[in-house]
Design a protein around this motif. Structure first.
Motif, PDB file in Angstrom:
ATOM      1  N   ASN A 133     -31.675   3.402  -3.772  1.00 22.66           N
ATOM      2  CA  ASN A 133     -32.552   4.538  -2.916  1.00 22.66           C
ATOM      3  C   ASN A 133     -30.992   5.905  -3.394  1.00 22.66           C
TER       4      ASN A 133
ATOM      5  N   GLU B  25     -30.815  10.467  -2.345  1.00 16.02           N
ATOM      6  CA  GLU B  25     -31.422  11.404  -2.696  1.00 16.02           C
ATOM      7  C   GLU B  25     -32.783  11.541  -2.762  1.00 16.02           C
TER       8      GLU B  25
ATOM      9  N   THR C 224     -36.474   4.772  -4.837  1.00 20.92           N
ATOM     10  CA  THR C 224     -37.076   5.175  -3.471  1.00 20.92           C
ATOM     11  C   THR C 224     -35.778   6.629  -3.234  1.00 20.92           C
TER      12      THR C 224
ATOM     13  N   GLU D  89     -35.368   9.936   0.181  1.00 21.97           N
ATOM     14  CA  GLU D  89     -35.635  10.084   0.642  1.00 21.97           C
ATOM     15  C   GLU D  89     -34.383  11.049   0.884  1.00 21.97           C
ATOM     16  N   ARG D  90     -35.176  12.232   1.907  1.00 21.42           N
ATOM     17  CA  ARG D  90     -34.467  13.190   2.259  1.00 21.42           C
ATOM     18  C   ARG D  90     -33.096  12.785   3.001  1.00 21.42           C
TER      19      ARG D  90
END
Length: 92
Positions: A44, A46, A78, A80-81
């Motif tokens: 995970n 950014e 993955t 994610e912002r």
């Protein structure tokens, strides 16, 4: 021969991250599921780092597949912002 989480972690510790540390010390791994020769976890990061991590995802998957007893290794990347301050609504 069943695969343990520790075997997976040992293999992942040898995979270098773009942050200059082993994958297990990069703070990006989800919990690892190892059951019946199948290993699943995600990396995970950014969204801005996703491109730099794709090669790491492939290397992590290859490292896990090399563990005796692993039949399937699925490693998801993955991105994610980060939740930043909300943009102010435009003035009326």
């Amino acid at each position: 021969m069943s695969v343990t989480q520790q075997q997976v972690l040992d293999a992942l510790a040898k995979v270098a991250s773009p942050r200059g540390v082993g994958l297990t010390n990069a703070g990006v791994l989800s919990p690892i599921t190892a059951n019946d020769g199948k290993v699943f976890f995600s990396i995970n990061v950014e969204a801005t780092e996703a491109r730099a991590w794709e090669g790491v995802r492939a290397a992590a998957e290859a490292a896990v597949r090399a563990i005796p007893g692993v039949e399937v290794a699925m490693v998801a990347l993955t991105a994610e912002r980060k939740a930043g301050p909300a943009a102010a609504p435009p003035p009326h």
